[in-house]
Every structure is written in C-alpha cells, then in structure tokens.
Design an enzyme around this catalytic site. Structure first.
Site, mmCIF file in Angstrom:
data_model
loop_
_atom_site.group_PDB
_atom_site.id
_atom_site.type_symbol
_atom_site.label_atom_id
_atom_site.label_comp_id
_atom_site.label_asym_id
_atom_site.label_seq_id
_atom_site.Cartn_x
_atom_site.Cartn_y
_atom_site.Cartn_z
ATOM 1 N N ASP A 123 -1.603 -0.888 6.126
ATOM 2 C CA ASP A 123 -1.819 -0.372 7.471
ATOM 3 C C ASP A 123 -3.258 0.040 7.748
ATOM 4 O OD1 ASP A 123 -1.669 1.919 5.736
ATOM 5 O OD2 ASP A 123 -1.504 3.154 7.535
ATOM 6 N N ASP B 237 -6.952 -1.860 3.544
ATOM 7 C CA ASP B 237 -5.969 -2.880 3.163
ATOM 8 C C ASP B 237 -6.330 -4.267 3.697
ATOM 9 O OD1 ASP B 237 -4.272 -0.993 1.898
ATOM 10 O OD2 ASP B 237 -3.463 -0.407 3.850
ATOM 11 N N ASP C 54 0.874 -1.170 0.000
ATOM 12 C CA ASP C 54 0.000 0.000 0.000
ATOM 13 C C ASP C 54 0.915 1.224 0.000
ATOM 14 O OD1 ASP C 54 -2.300 1.709 0.496
ATOM 15 O OD2 ASP C 54 -1.539 1.843 2.544
#
Length: 639
Positions: A529, A533, A331
């Site tokens: 995080d 996600d 990410d």
C-alpha cells in the site's frame, strides 16, 4: 492525464445492440416470408425479399468488416462472411446465404450486448462524477461553476445530499460522508475539520466548506475511472495472439477456397456446380468467428465482474497472470495490519493512580502528532479520561517527549530516552512478555523513576486470517516482507497464519527477496500500500495495491482492491482461473467444430444450411459461455 467527462467518454450505445437485434429479427421474418413464397412458385418476389434480408441483416457487420479492412489493410472474419453470403447467392442458394446473414447478425448483436455490459461500470462511475460545484467567492457568496474550471486552492461549498465535486480537505463544518463510491463501504464516515474528502462521495448531513487540493484530472475517483477504461481496452496475450493469428488464417482460408473452386473438378471429377458449392461451404465453416470470439467477451465479463466487487484489473494480461500465481508476498503495515497502532497494555507504578497517570500521559501526548501519541490519546478517550492539565512539552524526534509540569520533568519515550531505571516488576514483564509479543513499548518517567509502561501494537486487519486461509486452500504460499524487527514480524506472521516471513526489509531488500521468490516459485504476487512497496509491486508477476494506499502504489500495481478487503485476492484469483477455463473451453470447442465441419464438407456430408448453423451456432455458444463470467464466482474450495 485528461479528466474524463460523460461528454468525452463514448461508450457503445445500448440502442446499438437493440437496433442490431431488431435488424436481425426483421431479416429473419423476411427470410421466412421469402421461403414460403418460394414454395408457392413466386421466385422473383422471393429473391427480392432475400436481397432485402441480406441488406438489412448484414449491413452492420458488412460496414464493420469494410471499415476494419480499410484501416488494417487486411481481410477479416466479417469479410469472409460477406463473401460466403454473396457466393451462396451467386450459385442460387439464396435461402442459405440469407440464413448465414441472419445468424451472423444475431451473434453480432450478442457481441454488442457483451461490450455494453462490460462498459456498464464506467457508465455508472460517470454518473457519479459531479459536473458542477458551488464556488465560494472572495465576498463569501457562492456561484455554480463547472467542476473542470476549478483549480487547486478553490474554496467550495458542499450542501447536504450533494456529491463532493473534487478531492480536498474540510475547512469548516462536520458531516457524515457516504464513501461507498470509493471503497464500497455502506456505513457513512464522520468527517470534520482538516479531514480529507474524495470526489464522488456523498455529503449526507451538514453543509461543509472545503478546499480543493488536487486537480480534477488527478482525483482518486478519476483514477478509478481511468483504471477501468484501461482494463477494458488492454488485450490479454491470448487475445493478441488470436488477433494476429486471425489475419494469417483468413488469408489461408481465402487461398484454400480459391484452390477448392478448381482442384476438386480435375482431381475428383466433381461437376463445376458441386465444386463451387463445396468451396462456398468451406468458406463458411472454415471462418474463425467462434475462435475470435473465444477470449474477448470472457475477458470483458471478468473485468466487469471484478469491478462490481471492488477489484480493479488493469487489463486482461493481469487477469491471466493472477490465475498462475504460486505464492503471494505481503507488506505488513497497512496491508496485513491496519497501520494504526492501538494500546494493548497500560501498567502503572504501585504508588500511582491509573486514571490520574493516564490523564497526565494523554495531556502530554495530545500535543504530538506521532501515530503512537494519537493511539495513546484515543485509548484515554475510550477509557473515559479527558485531559486535565496542559504541560509544556519539547518533542525530541526519534526518542520521545520531554514535558514540564509544575517544575517537574516528565519523560515519555523509548528506553534510550528515559533511562534504564526499570523496576524488576516492569523489567520482567516488558522484556519477557511484551517484547516477545512484538509490541512497541513506551515508558513514562517522573522524578521517582518509571511511572508507567504503555505497550502498543499494530493490529491485524479483521479479514487477514481468513484471506490467508483462502489462499492456502487455493494452494498458494503466503510470505510477509516487512521492515519491522524480527520479534514483531514473527508475532504477526504467527497470528495471520503465514507460511513464512522476512523481517527488516528495506524497499531495496524487498525487491531482492521478491526476485528470490520469483526464482523459487516462478509466478509471485505482491500486495502493498505504500511508496516503499512500489518497487516490489512493479517487480512481481502481479502487483496488488490496497485502495487506500498511496498514489504511487495505485499507479504501479496491476490490480487494486478498492475496499481494502484482503479476501478479495482469493476471489480475484478464482475469477482468473474460471476465465482461463472458459477460454480454454471456447478455443477447444471452436477449433473442434471448425475441424469437424471442414472434414465433413470434403466428405460431402454437410450442406450449406447445416454448415451455417454449425459455424454461427458455435460462435453464439462461445459468447454465451464467456458471459457466464458476469455472474459471481462461487466460493468453492476447488476453484
């Protein structure tokens, strides 16, 4: 989830290994004494001492074997050793049987030591968990109460030098907090009003009052403890296979030994003493002690190694998966980047003063809690600019801020909000350079037109570039999956040195992209995080969460980086690869030793003493080999 306290958690006592070792040593002394007396002809006293050595040295393992046999309703390795020792004594080989018990006791003490080492991190965490807190009562007085008795909303006093007892926010006071128990960072962090605090951290300087925001069972600290506990109890696929194999193998050994007690007498003409003796030797050398000990000590040592360095593995299965990864998807925001935008460019109109314009802008943005507004206010503070005015503002969500100062309207926001009246100077700079650099552009407009242009950018984590380099040296591809636009994604990917990227990924698209990567590479990790996600973390072969991420990400991931250090990913992979190598070494070595000893027994070239030493010695060696994983893995580029 139930909160774990030191009273609830029963780890293997450190004295257990000591007592087992003392019993083994005492048994060894008795065996040596019995052997010397036997040479002098005192057979009755010698046999008595051997029996005492049997009882002292073999009690712990015999007890363990009997309890497991009753619980599982099948024989195990410990019972094979008991049968072998009794069988040796029955045919008059007291010394050999006693030596078998002695070495088996030594290996048992070593296994207990390994288990104690693997629980060391849990013990340390338990010691950091406060059991009492100062509750502030309605009349303002304080009383010491058990942390477990507190409820959400309780107001608590934390004195200098004390540990924060629960998760919450500061209501009054400013202090420095040692966060090392949570994120491993040794530098204290200043905390003030409304700042978040975590249980287990240390209040260094000032007395503060805080409000409890989470039950004790749901604190970040408690979740860390639970993660480590689960990792120690969860078995890897290899370990599960070995344990299933053990039951079948033990039955096969018992059957073969029973056949061996009769068949060679009729088939090869061996006398009954030799036949029974060789059956007992087979019982000793064919036992899979070393094979059973090939995996668990190594896995526990690897979990402990990671925990010491801020890497929490949720079990052996995830350790095995890490070493097989061919690609890792990242990410962007909060993972590859800090997630906190900073001002990179501030340009004002030629007829305006930079400091006065920045002061006005900061005055406007100070009344907003938008991340970009906070970044602009921080930038102004860094430039030594303080707020000078207090304009009236109207926050227009998704667009910007409308401010009124001395009857003059000032707009701050995106081009759709402030209009397209951009001078040629600004136009060329903005569209060509700032946009190409992936920066977010904010315009400030007054009655004359565009007054200032502010460019902001979410910056890479300091260690991100090195982390990607480390992964490349391990032969792992790196891919970024981000919801940002194409230009921003391209810029960040280039700066970080990523192999490729996919822009404008919503959570569902991240899952689709990840499934495509799984089809392409086979084994793929995902690092994230945020809540968005979590689906991708669950889909990946190995989900890796940043320690400062959301609760959902922490609970969904297979591995947690408590220090938010991306370079720990390559270290975790190296630990996994080293563990797999050690496990393979152990399995190959133990199987080879068993095979050689069995063949040698049929050829009558190995006697019971040598069989005992070969079998139990190999068990001790594989345990010691697994303990090598307690040491820091070297950062060799060939790892």
């Amino acid at each position: 989830m139930t909160i774990q306290t030191k009273e609830d958690y029963h780890e293997p006592s450190k004295w257990t290994a000591h007592l087992e070792l003392i019993a083994a040593v005492l048994a060894g002394i008795l065996i040596l004494t019995a052997w010397l007396l036997g040479k002098d002809g005192s057979q009755s006293i010698s046999i008595t001492l051997y029996i005492v050595a049997f009882l002292i040295g073999g009690f712990a393992k015999a007890k363990e074997g009997i309890e497991e046999t009753i619980a599982d309703r099948q024989l195990n390795v410990e019972m094979l050793m008991v049968f072998a020792a009794i069988g040796s004594a029955v045919i008059g080989y007291w010394a050999e049987g006693a030596i078998l018990i002695f070495i088996f006791a030594i290996s048992g003490a070593l296994e207990t030591y390994t288990l104690n080492k693997s629980h060391k991190e849990i013990s340390a965490l338990m010691e950091l968990q406060p059991e009492e807190a100062w509750l502030i009562q309605d009349d303002g007085s304080t009383v010491s109460v058990a942390t477990s008795s507190l409820s959400v909303g309780s107001k608590i006093l934390v004195k200098p030098g004390e540990r924060v007892p629960v998760d919450g926010i500061i209501l009054q006071g400013t202090t420095s907090i040692d966060m090392s128990a949570i994120n491993g960072e040794s530098v204290p962090v200043t905390k003030g009003m409304e700042d978040e605090l975590f249980a287990g951290t240390v209040n260094i300087s000032g007395a503060i009052q805080m409000e409890m925001t989470k039950p004790s069972s749901e604190t970040l600290f408690q979740k860390i403890i639970t993660l480590v506990q689960n990792a120690q109890s969860e078995k890897s696929p290899s370990q599960q296979f070995i344990e299933k194999f053990e039951g079948t193998y033990v039955k096969l050994v018992i059957f073969t030994v029973l056949v061996m007690m009769f068949l060679p007498h009729f088939l090869f003409g061996w006398d009954w003493t030799t036949t029974f003796y060789r059956a007992i030797v087979l019982l000793v050398v064919a036992s899979p002690c070393a094979l059973v000990a090939s995996i668990m000590p190594a896995t526990l040592a690897a979990v402990s190694n990671g925990a010491k360095r801020g890497i929490l593995f949720k079990g052996g299965v995830h350790l095995e998966h890490l070493g097989a990864l061919k690609a890792i998807a990242f990410d962007k925001t909060g993972t590859l980047t800090t997630g906190k935008p900073v001002v990179t460019d501030f340009i004002v109109r030629e007829d305006a003063a930079t400091s006065e314009t920045l002061a006005l802008l900061a005055s406007i943005e100070a009344q907003s809690n938008h991340p970009l507004a906070l970044a602009i206010v921080n930038y102004a503070s860094e430039q030594g600019i303080t707020k000078r005015v207090n304009p009236e503002i109207e926050d227009v969500p998704g667009y910007g801020i409308r401010a009124m100062l001395d009857s003059e309207e000032i707009l701050v926001g995106n081009p759709r909000f402030v209009g397209r009246e951009v001078s040629e100077e600004f136009h060329d700079y903005l569209l060509q350079q700032l946009s190409d650099e992936g920066k977010t552009v904010v315009f400030m407009k007054d009655a004359k037109g565009i007054l200032a242009v502010i460019a902001l950018k979410d910056t890479l984590r300091p260690e991100a570039v090195q982390a990607i380099k480390d992964l490349k040296q391990l032969g792992i591809q790196s891919i970024m999956l981000t919801g940002d636009n194409e230009k921003t994604a391209k810029t960040i990917a280039k700066e970080a040195g990523l192999d490729r990227y996919v822009a404008e990924c919503l959570p569902e698209k991240k899952v689709v992209e990840l499934k495509g990567l799984l089809s392409e590479y086979g084994e793929v990790g995902m690092v994230g995080d945020g809540i968005n996600d979590a689906p991708a973390l669950a889909t990946a072969t190995s989900g890796i969460a940043m320690g400062e991420g959301t609760d959902v990400a922490l609970e969904t991931a297979d591995v947690v980086l408590m220090q938010n250090d991306l370079t720990r990913i390559s270290y975790a992979i190296k630990v996994s690869k080293k563990m797999q190598r050690i496990v393979k070494q152990n399995v190959f070595f133990s199987v080879a030793v068993i095979a050689v000893l069995i063949i040698s027994n049929f050829m009558q070239v190995v006697d019971l003493p040598l069989g005992v030493i070969g079998h139990e010695g190999s068990t001790i060696l594989v345990i010691l080999n697994g303990l090598r994983l307690l040491n820091r893995v070297q950062s060799s580029r060939r790892e």
